[in-house]
Each structure stands twice: as C-alpha cells, then as structure tokens.
Scaffold this motif. Structure first.
Motif, mmCIF file in Angstrom:
data_model
loop_
_atom_site.group_PDB
_atom_site.id
_atom_site.type_symbol
_atom_site.label_atom_id
_atom_site.label_comp_id
_atom_site.label_asym_id
_atom_site.label_seq_id
_atom_site.Cartn_x
_atom_site.Cartn_y
_atom_site.Cartn_z
ATOM 1 N N GLY A 477 0.713 -1.246 0.121
ATOM 2 C CA GLY A 477 0.076 -0.046 0.049
ATOM 3 C C GLY A 477 0.924 1.267 0.017
ATOM 4 O O GLY A 477 0.350 2.455 -0.471
ATOM 5 N N ALA A 478 2.069 1.171 0.277
ATOM 6 C CA ALA A 478 3.033 2.448 0.662
ATOM 7 C C ALA A 478 3.726 2.437 -0.769
ATOM 8 O O ALA A 478 4.548 3.681 -0.878
ATOM 9 N N CYS A 479 3.729 1.614 -1.674
ATOM 10 C CA CYS A 479 4.694 1.726 -2.791
ATOM 11 C C CYS A 479 3.945 2.529 -4.000
ATOM 12 O O CYS A 479 2.675 2.629 -4.325
ATOM 13 N N ILE A 480 4.818 3.549 -4.384
ATOM 14 C CA ILE A 480 4.371 4.543 -5.283
ATOM 15 C C ILE A 480 4.916 3.983 -6.700
ATOM 16 O O ILE A 480 6.079 3.475 -6.722
ATOM 17 N N SER A 481 4.173 4.393 -7.822
ATOM 18 C CA SER A 481 4.739 3.851 -9.223
ATOM 19 C C SER A 481 5.225 4.879 -9.871
ATOM 20 O O SER A 481 5.012 5.897 -9.789
ATOM 21 N N LYS A 482 5.937 4.599 -11.083
ATOM 22 C CA LYS A 482 6.339 5.642 -11.818
ATOM 23 C C LYS A 482 5.262 5.646 -13.204
ATOM 24 O O LYS A 482 5.636 5.647 -14.134
ATOM 25 N N ALA A 483 4.037 5.729 -12.847
ATOM 26 C CA ALA A 483 2.972 5.883 -13.780
ATOM 27 C C ALA A 483 2.653 7.184 -13.953
ATOM 28 O O ALA A 483 2.788 8.271 -13.075
ATOM 29 N N TYR A 484 1.904 7.534 -15.009
ATOM 30 C CA TYR A 484 1.583 9.122 -15.229
ATOM 31 C C TYR A 484 0.172 9.062 -16.043
ATOM 32 O O TYR A 484 0.261 8.322 -17.323
ATOM 33 N N ASP A 485 -0.420 9.961 -15.844
ATOM 34 C CA ASP A 485 -1.726 10.143 -16.880
ATOM 35 C C ASP A 485 -1.889 11.439 -17.369
ATOM 36 O O ASP A 485 -1.448 12.414 -16.626
ATOM 37 N N MET A 486 -2.106 11.729 -18.567
ATOM 38 C CA MET A 486 -2.088 13.139 -19.241
ATOM 39 C C MET A 486 -3.828 13.197 -19.126
ATOM 40 O O MET A 486 -4.531 12.444 -19.565
ATOM 41 N N VAL A 487 -4.327 14.199 -18.417
ATOM 42 C CA VAL A 487 -5.835 14.544 -18.247
ATOM 43 C C VAL A 487 -5.965 15.885 -18.816
ATOM 44 O O VAL A 487 -5.142 16.859 -19.024
ATOM 45 N N LEU A 488 -7.162 15.866 -19.539
ATOM 46 C CA LEU A 488 -7.527 17.053 -20.279
ATOM 47 C C LEU A 488 -9.093 17.390 -20.133
ATOM 48 O O LEU A 488 -9.772 16.450 -20.376
ATOM 49 N N ASN A 489 -9.381 18.477 -19.388
ATOM 50 C CA ASN A 489 -10.724 18.975 -19.012
ATOM 51 C C ASN A 489 -11.577 17.553 -18.207
ATOM 52 O O ASN A 489 -12.785 17.537 -18.541
ATOM 53 N N GLY A 490 -10.889 16.831 -17.610
ATOM 54 C CA GLY A 490 -11.545 15.989 -16.711
ATOM 55 C C GLY A 490 -11.587 14.573 -17.296
ATOM 56 O O GLY A 490 -12.150 13.728 -16.938
ATOM 57 N N TRP A 491 -10.982 14.654 -18.422
ATOM 58 C CA TRP A 491 -10.772 13.163 -19.278
ATOM 59 C C TRP A 491 -9.669 12.643 -19.255
ATOM 60 O O TRP A 491 -8.674 13.470 -19.251
ATOM 61 N N GLU A 492 -9.221 11.470 -19.148
ATOM 62 C CA GLU A 492 -8.078 10.843 -19.353
ATOM 63 C C GLU A 492 -7.515 10.654 -20.849
ATOM 64 O O GLU A 492 -8.249 9.712 -21.535
ATOM 65 N N LEU A 493 -6.711 11.277 -21.374
ATOM 66 C CA LEU A 493 -6.295 11.160 -22.529
ATOM 67 C C LEU A 493 -5.313 10.144 -22.952
ATOM 68 O O LEU A 493 -5.612 9.557 -24.028
ATOM 69 N N GLY A 494 -4.692 9.928 -22.211
ATOM 70 C CA GLY A 494 -3.843 8.899 -22.367
ATOM 71 C C GLY A 494 -2.874 8.543 -20.881
ATOM 72 O O GLY A 494 -2.907 9.421 -19.746
ATOM 73 N N GLY A 495 -2.224 7.529 -20.727
ATOM 74 C CA GLY A 495 -1.446 7.406 -19.562
ATOM 75 C C GLY A 495 -0.495 6.006 -19.937
ATOM 76 O O GLY A 495 -0.412 5.412 -20.832
ATOM 77 N N GLY A 496 0.455 6.298 -18.690
ATOM 78 C CA GLY A 496 1.616 5.389 -19.197
ATOM 79 C C GLY A 496 2.341 5.093 -18.079
ATOM 80 O O GLY A 496 1.870 5.597 -17.058
ATOM 81 N N SER A 497 3.631 4.465 -18.244
ATOM 82 C CA SER A 497 4.547 4.311 -17.010
ATOM 83 C C SER A 497 6.066 4.024 -17.461
ATOM 84 O O SER A 497 6.040 3.580 -18.579
ATOM 85 N N ILE A 498 6.912 4.170 -16.463
ATOM 86 C CA ILE A 498 8.276 3.521 -16.702
ATOM 87 C C ILE A 498 7.794 1.852 -16.428
ATOM 88 O O ILE A 498 7.253 1.678 -15.553
ATOM 89 N N ARG A 499 8.302 1.088 -17.273
ATOM 90 C CA ARG A 499 8.032 -0.229 -17.045
ATOM 91 C C ARG A 499 9.154 -1.166 -16.137
ATOM 92 O O ARG A 499 10.208 -0.331 -16.101
ATOM 93 N N ILE A 500 8.772 -2.045 -15.622
ATOM 94 C CA ILE A 500 9.736 -3.036 -15.021
ATOM 95 C C ILE A 500 10.693 -3.552 -15.841
ATOM 96 O O ILE A 500 10.441 -4.236 -16.847
#
Lengths: 601, 601
Positions: A477-500
């Motif tokens: 529960g304490a682990c943070i990831s290298k994930a990121y979402d691009m959001v525009l006007n309340g919608w998720e346009l895209g998302g991704g992450s650094i992978r393992i």
C-alpha cells in the motif's frame, strides 16, 4: 484533376470566372425558381450552386428529373452570381456554375431523412450510416481524426519512432477486462484473444532493441459498454528505451501540443501543470480532475473528529473515512430545490446525504451561518471550517463524509456538476479553456475490499519508484509507481509508465499480486524470459484516439468520430453484426452453442 | 539526445573526436586483448568499439564482469583507433570510445545462440523472437517496412486520400476464404467475423462521399497456411471515386514507383507494361507471370489436331484441352537426369508426362530432331513446331498437353523453374531486374467444374466492362471485368477493380452467381441499399504489404518482415497462442467445446 472532373465543387471560386469546369457530386438541394432550376451540388469539399437555364433544353430537361442525393456530373461555366444572391457562408458563394451538360451518374431513391436534420435518433443514424456520413459534421470529424493521426505520425517519425505492427491474434490473459476470444480451427480446443493493448509486445520490442516504437492500432475489450466505450477502440501506443520519466512526459506533452496547434490552431499551455495522485485526490477527489472548474476540496477530517455531529465525527474517526468541504463561492442564494437536486445527484455515487452551510455573515460566527447541522458543530470547528475553506459572506459550503472513495466520487462529481451548471458559469466557477495536466506518482496497488487482495493500479508491468522495490511485498500500500496520466478537462487522454525492466522486480510484483511462480510462468513466461536478456530501461504511453478526437470535435459521443461504430449493445446496425453462423463453421472450430447442446436426462 | 545517452552507438564518428559521449546499448562482443578489454556495443544504429583500460580500475573491473547481451551505459571519450585497427565496415570504424564509466543497466543470462549465426532453425528463431529481432537483418527488415508505409502515407496524403478505420469486429459472409469468428457475449449465439478485407466498408465510404480513402490494416483468413501466408496479414487498402480505370492504375503504379525509389533508390520502369489476362495465360500460363524469365509458350493446339500421337491429338481435339511448346534456348545439351527431374516436377501440377524434342539441326527436318515422340508427328507438324516456337539448333522444346489448367500450371511452373535454374541464368534466360506489369481484363467469372456454378474471379463487386452487363446472366463466361492486378517478378503485389456502382448490375451479378434475392438481401443488403442512394462510380486496389516488403528485402519468407508471426500451424511460439481458456470464459460466450460435450446414449 481527372477525366471526370476538373475541380471539387466546394473549392470553385471567382478565380475561375469564365472557365469551363466539370464537377461530380450529389444533389444537396434542387429548386425551381422563376423557371430556372438551381441545384446545390455537394462533394467532400462543400457546395456549389449550379444554374440550369430553360434555354438549354437538354440541360433543363435533365435537371428537371434529378432529385436529392442523385449523383451527377456537371459541366458548366463559372459565372458571377447576381447581386444580392451572394452566399457568404460558402467558399464558392460568390459564383455559380451555368450548366452546359448534366449527366446523371447514378439516381437515388428518396432519402429517409434530410441530411441537415439535426434531430435524428442515433438508431436512425447508425442504420443509415452511409447517408449519415455524408453530413458535413461527420465528414469533418473523420477528416480531423485523420489529420490528428498524420500529425502524430509526422511528429514521431521526426524523432525516430517507427510504427511496428503487433499481432491481433494473440494469447488470452484474463486480467482486468474481458477478452474477445477467437476459436482456432487448426488447434482444436484452443483460442486466440484479441489484444486489450499491445502492452507486452511493445515491451518485447524494447528488449529487441527497437528503441522507439509507436503504433496506431485497434484494441479490444469485451466490457459492458458505456456512452464513451466501444468494443474496439483505437490507441496511439508508444514506447521508448533509455529515457527518464520526465523526458517521456515532455516528449508526449509536446506531441499533444503540436497536434492541437497544427490541426485546430489551439495553443495548449507549455508546460502542462503536474500534480501527484494524492494531491489530485485531496483537492478534487479524482485522478482526472477537470481543472476548468475553479473549486477545490478542503479536507476537514481532522476538524470533525471531536464534533457532536455523529455523522461527521464517526466518519472522521474511522479508518478510511474522509470528511471534506466544498466551498461554492456565491452559492449562498442557491434555492432549496437546487440543493435537493444535488443531494439526489450525490446519491448516485453512494453518498447518504449532502450537508451544507450557507455563510451569511462570517463575522457573526455561529449566528451568521445557516444550516441544520450548525447546532451540532462547536465554535472552534465552525471557525476552522470558515478559515480553512476560505468561505466568504454569500458562499455555500457542501460537506461530504463517508468512506474516502464515496466522498471523492460524490463530492468530486458534485464539484464538476456545479462548475458546469448555469450557476457555475455565471458565478465564474468555470474557465472555458483547454486545461491539460499530468497526474503522476500513482500508488502501485489498490486494495480490493472484496477479495482482500492487492490489484495493480495501472498494470502489473509498471515500475515502482526507485527505492520502493523493497516494499513491494512487505508494504504494497505504501509503494508509489512511476505511472503518469495525461488529463484534459476531466478526461484521461492517455496514460503510461516506466516499466519494470528487471526480472526480479517483475517477479516481486507478481508475488505482491498473489500470482504464484507457476501462474506467472504460464501467463507471462515470455516476458520474464525476455527481461533476463538485458532488457533496457524503458517506458511509454498510450493515448485513446477516439477520446481525443471526440474532445477536439466537441462531439457528444465517440460514435461520432468512428465511421462504423457499434451500439451500446455491441451491435452494428448497418451490417447486422454480430449474426448467426452456419453449423458447419462452428463444427470446423470445434465448438457448439450452449443452447444447442444435446439434452441429457 | 537524453540524460542517459548523447548519441547512438552506430552513429559516433570521427567528427566527435575528443568529445565525451554517453552511449546505451548491448554487448555484442567482448574481448580481452593484451590486458585491455574491448567491447563492441550495439544499438539500433549499429556498433561502436569501447576500450576499457586497466589503468582505470573501476572501468576495468566493471568491463571484466560484462557478458554478451548485457545492457550497458558507457561514458567515454571519442578517440582515434590505432593505425591498422580501423574497421571500414562500420560507420564508427575509425574511432573507438575510451571508457570513463561503465554502468550495467541490466545483466543478461547466457544467450541460446549467437546473434550472427545464420543457420538457426525457424523454430529457434520464433521461440526466441526477442533475441532474433535484435539481429541487424531483422532490424533492417522492420525499418524498411516502416519506411514503405510512411512513403505510402505521404504519397496518398498529398493526393487527398484520408485514412479511415473500418471495423475489425464485423459480419460473417462465408464466401471465398474461411472467416475467423468471434463469439458475442452480449448477443448470445451470435458471432462477429474478423474482416477478410475492408472491401464493402471502403465501398460504403465512397457512397458516403469520402472520395479518396486508404487504410493500412490487418485482414484475416483462416486458410491452410503456405510459406507465404499468415492468418493475419496487412493490406494497403485504397479506394477512390470518379476516376477511370486507367487513372486509378496510373496513380497506384506511380505510388509503387515512388516507394521503391524513396526507400531503396530503385527505378522501376515507367510506365509498367500492361497485358490482358488472356495474353498472359497464353504466353506464360499464369496471370502473374515472372517477366524476368525470357521464355514464352507457343500454343500448338491447332498444329496437333491431326497428328498420330494420341496424347497430343486427343487433347487438342477435346473441349478445354491445350497443347503448348516451351522453347528452351540452348537447352539441347540438357542431361537426361535434368529432364527426368523436370518431368517429376511438372507431375506436382498434375501433368502426366513431359514430352520434349531436342533440336540438333533444324535444317535436316525430322532427322535433325531427337525425341521419342518425333516418329508420331508428321512432317508438316514438325515444321510448324520449329517455325512457330522459333527453335534454333541446340534448343530444346518441352511440350505440355492436357486440360488447359494443368498445362498452364505445369508448363508455367516449369518455365519459371528453368528460368531461375543455374542453367537458365547461364543461358541468359533470366534477367535479374525488377519486372513489374499490369495484368488486366480478367474474366468476370470462372466455371467451377465440381458444382457446375460460376464463381467470381475477383469478387462479386467487380464491375463488368461497359457493354458486358447484358451478358452477365446469358453468357457469364464471355464477360470481361474491369479488374487489374499489379504483378512483380511473378508475385501479385496488389489487385483491384472498378466496382459495380448500380444496384441493378450488382443484383444481376448475384443472380449469375446463383445467389438469390433473399440470400443477397441477408448477406449484402446493406450494400444493395447503399448503392440505391446515388452511389458514385468508384474503384480501388489493395496491396499486400507483407509480400511487398518480403520482396524488397529479399527475404525468404514473409515471417521475416513481421515482428511476431505465426508458424504454418498458426501458432505463436513466443507466447504460446492459441491456448486453452477457462470454462468460465466459454460459458460467458455461450459456447462449449465439442470434445467436452455431454455424451448421449
């Protein structure tokens, strides 16, 4: 431009005055006006007016016979329109074509609706999709969609990305969404799955030294459909090696900026704001906040711990409970009926009520506040509420108190609803511009109450923050990831992450998700294998093309930016797919229908 | 170019002498040479040599530990190579990198084969596809594939074509090839089919006024696989309205010319030769003749009608029989063993034997000819054979006599085989250049002996030549279509046609194919409907991308130009697709396996 035509209808202008042109297109409208027949001829570039004079008998006779949506080839001379008949809405509006020949390329039966009827039901539109697609709005939508993809391709090409196709017939790994399955004829009893995304293949391509990959490709999820979902949807799928998270975000942020600029001439902010997940949830109750709405949550969990009001205090003192205030500037005059409607609205999200305080005169303390709940809140709490929300005289404060998820969903939705309402717009709570942002630093895992297990917040291939690898199994529960979402006007346009990219970290994550070694090998053995051969640090992103174009065109539905979409019952009304198939086909695929199975006593 | 690296390995040259660079890549080879460690570091742009001196203890220690396919980040200074150690095969061959830091980004277990091993089995390569893809040849193949698609996109974009996506989940119309089916969960007992091509959708787009469409898209055919087939393959699919057949051919001929020029700097002929179907079958026994082979059929059916040799005369006098001669210049010295091998070879195509005549001295007539069959051929026939084939002293003439299809297949294949043989190349019968051509004017229908029915030669949406509409039902065999194939070196690169745009013509074709009105409505009702709304004259073409790139790269198999292909048993050896799925999944899809069905007494 060809034997059949010299110009597009919509592009004939006064520059061609006096010249003979040949045009091909459809009869948009035909009028008999003082013994002269006028035809608005339409092709993909727009309309032009054709004039058929009675003194040219052949032309006039032919033009008399045509009806709406006939396909014509017209030859004629470009002529100035009479004074007073110029149509400034059309590019060709200053001229008309005096027809010298009218050829009917194909007749049309009577159309079931007028193309400029804006009140068609979606069923009508999808059943007669071919006619629906002739409407200028649909023509524009699909052309913008194309322009977006070409801009994406040009941008990525210039940066050395290459488009590599990944398989459509692939392996079923029942995680997350439901797979679409394809029975194999050659391999009896086995099935392919249509890809939910090319995630693993693009990672394999990174391991295979392709370095910079992209693909604009169909993905498939057999989920119950909502307004903004389709069984098949299109992803702009990207992956790179040897870039940092920041570099990847910068690269794709710039891509979206370039796309908006080069297609709609819209300047998105540079850079996009960045917010971490916890901040977004704290302030907006959402990981895709609509930043156009100028209201924020105030967390009041601490403040409410010792108040008499049980509803608040109980939640504030329970694990996982949250109490927030939402200050609505100038909301004090909101009629009771509107507040009641909002109370009902938050009920959709599981909220059991919607407490509020009207701030009449803050300086008067308790006496300046109007609300059924004030009597159950002590002075210090009231003072803190006013101070921490920053409420001014004339404001309204809504309260949410429940499990954090319910509060976030309910008050988050309320925030957006008020912001978008007439009141919100009048009160200046809505900034009608494009407001992109990045939401980053997502938690690695979410706890699933039902199963008591941890699930991957993004997907199990997302890398943890440096230093968090050791907590994967001990404190998920304490682990943070290298994930990121691009959001525009309340919608998720895209998302991704650094992978393992290390096999041992990937195996740890599988263990944290209670996927044992055998299951991991069965489902993801090829990935674990690949990671062992010097997999490079890599990461990427996927954008939802349908969503992006829906937003860019201001469409109500993603079905308006897809040529041949499915209904919410996953049907194609045009072709009647899906349909029944021959027993012979099923036999070859080694399957039979369940309802057709032989009865056993 | 990023925090992690400043340059691609393969692109570091003497221009950077003295500069510090950071590189990321894989250990291609590591050698200890006189106490100095050399690493060939590889990335997608190629190799560079890294030198790790013992006087830098950290660097040396790190470099000692690395093994092949470790993923490294190297920082170092660009240095001149010592005299005599320059490698002119490498772009970076004049320099080396004197390492100042060696960072292992990821280790690798021992690889199962050397990447430069050219004798790997396909099974090994497909099982370890990720490593296989690291090989320069595979890197080049997929990059060329990408370049081809980008050139296509640029070319079509400039001409106003737009890429429009058509559905992957569509309707099953069991014609021609077998469909891949996808059971529907929401619509119990019904199935989607994966598209065999977007044919009908692209025609609908023309009716919908999109005017110029293209798509580079996956298509699916569940056929028994041959070396050059895959269950999923990629088509460059194009369609336009309001162009003539000639204009369409010119446009796409030019596209292929541009693609070859801009990717491989190859000049294809301009214009391509054009040949009608009957001429191609007459001269080469094939509708995709390999024009590099400089031999042609001579039709001898008439000549053989009155000879004593029953095998020839019987065939020549029967309906649908054909007798041809294939003159092999300088073939007279061909050893008996080679002739025997060819006899066996034509047997594959159903030929029951392979008669031949060696022309020793044509001037001597019968006495100058050597063959077991000469005695059964009268003088006039022999003279005509020599005259019509144009045989010279020292030549060999092979004969085929059978049903036309057998002769065409067998002697057509023989022509190609001899042309490509060592003998053929030495004898100048093979011109090793790119030889494209158009084959046009195909028959509308082929007669199917078994069913006694007429089948569409291309597909049922192909337009007949002007004036042939009336014969569709009365004399199907005489109808010529507006179909065209682009052929290159014996392979069909693409094919297309002008389509039927009038509903009444389409209905006539369905009737000629014995598809009754009810069946036509059920399967193709949406097309017939669309044609009634002023469908424009239109036509198009589809190219097989896999095939084109296979030819351009000189690959043996289309599997070498596909990142993750299937085997000939339609399996993915990397992921083990297709695979078994859960009973729960099948249940949701309303199907069960046949072998799992309950037994009934």
């Amino acid at each position: 431009m060809s034997t059949m035509r010299t110009h597009y209808c919509g592009l004939v202008t006064e520059e061609l005055l006096g010249q003979s042109v040949s045009l091909c297109g459809w009869v948009h409208r035909r009028r008999d006006h003082g013994g002269v027949i006028f035809i608005d001829l339409r092709d993909r570039e727009g309309l032009v007016q054709i004039v058929c004079h009675p003194d040219n008998a052949d032309v006039f006779k032919a033009s008399e016979a045509v009806r709406n949506e006939y396909c014509l080839r017209i030859t004629g001379v470009v002529t100035n329109r009479l004074e007073g008949t110029v149509n400034s809405n059309l590019k060709s509006g200053k001229i008309e074509i005096t027809a010298t020949n009218v050829e009917v390329l194909n007749a049309s039966v009577a159309v079931p609706f007028q193309l400029d009827d804006d009140n068609l039901s979606e069923t009508t539109r999808l059943t007669h999709r071919v006619l629906d697609l002739r409407r200028p709005q649909m023509q524009n939508n699909l052309r913008l969609r194309y322009k977006v993809t070409m801009e994406v391709r040009k941008y990525l090409d210039a940066l050395g990305f290459i488009d590599i196709e990944t398989p459509m017939l692939t392996k079923s790994t029942p995680e997350g969404a439901r797979d679409y399955l394809v029975p194999s004829r050659v391999n009896a009893g086995k099935f392919f799955a249509l890809p939910q995304s090319p995630q693993l293949f693009k990672q394999l391509l990174m391991v295979a030294n392709f370095d910079r990959y992209y693909q604009i490709t169909k993905c498939f999820r057999d989920e119950d459909l909502r307004a903004d979902r389709q069984p098949e949807f299109t992803q702009i799928d990207c992956e790179t090696s040897f870039l940092t998270e920041q570099e990847i975000r910068d690269l794709f942020e710039d891509m979206i900026r370039v796309v908006f600029k080069n297609t709609l001439d819209i300047d998105l902010p540079n850079p996009f704001p960045v917010m971490d997940y916890y901040q977004a949830m704290g302030l907006y109750g959402s990981d895709k906040p609509d930043m156009r709405v100028k209201m924020e949550f105030t967390d009041l969990t601490e403040v409410m711990k010792d108040v008499d009001f049980k509803v608040f205090a109980g939640v504030a003192n329970s694990v996982g409970g949250r109490v927030v205030g939402l200050r609505v500037p100038q909301g004090g005059n909101m009629p009771r009926s509107e507040i009641d409607a909002y109370t009902q609205f938050v009920g959709i999200y599981g909220a059991k009520g919607l407490a509020y305080i009207k701030v009449n005169e803050a300086a008067k303390g308790r006496d300046g506040l109007q609300s059924p709940i004030v009597k159950n809140l002590h002075d210090e709490a009231l003072a803190k509420i006013i101070a921490q929300t920053g409420a001014q005289d004339g404001d309204l404060i809504f309260f949410g108190a429940d499990k954090a998820k319910v509060v976030n969903d309910a008050i988050g939705a309320l925030r957006v609803k008020i912001g978008h309402s007439d009141f919100g717009k009048k009160a200046g709570l809505f900034d009608d511009v494009w407001k992109p942002l990045w939401v980053i630093d997502f938690p690695m895992f979410e706890h699933d109450e039902e199963s008591g297990r941890w699930n991957a917040t993004h997907h199990p291939f997302t890398a943890p923050k440096d230093g968090h690898e050791d907590m994967l199994e001990t404190d998920p529960g304490a682990c943070i990831s290298k994930a990121y979402d691009m959001v525009l006007n309340g919608w998720e346009l895209g998302g991704g992450s650094i992978r393992i990219h290390r096999e041992e970290v990937q195996s740890k994550v599988f263990r944290a998700l209670k996927i044992d070694a055998e299951e991991a090998q069965l489902k993801f053995g090829f990935l674990l294998d690949a990671l062992q051969y010097g997999a490079p640090p890599h990461g990427g992103l996927a954008f939802g093309l349908d969503r992006i174009v829906t937003m860019m065109t201001g469409s109500d539905s993603i079905r308006d930016v897809i040529a041949f979409p499915k209904t919410q019952r996953a049907q194609c009304l045009l072709t009647n797919a899906p349909s029944e198939v021959d027993e012979k086909q099923l036999k070859e695929l080694h399957i039979r229908l369940r309802n057709a199975e032989p009865k056993v006593a």
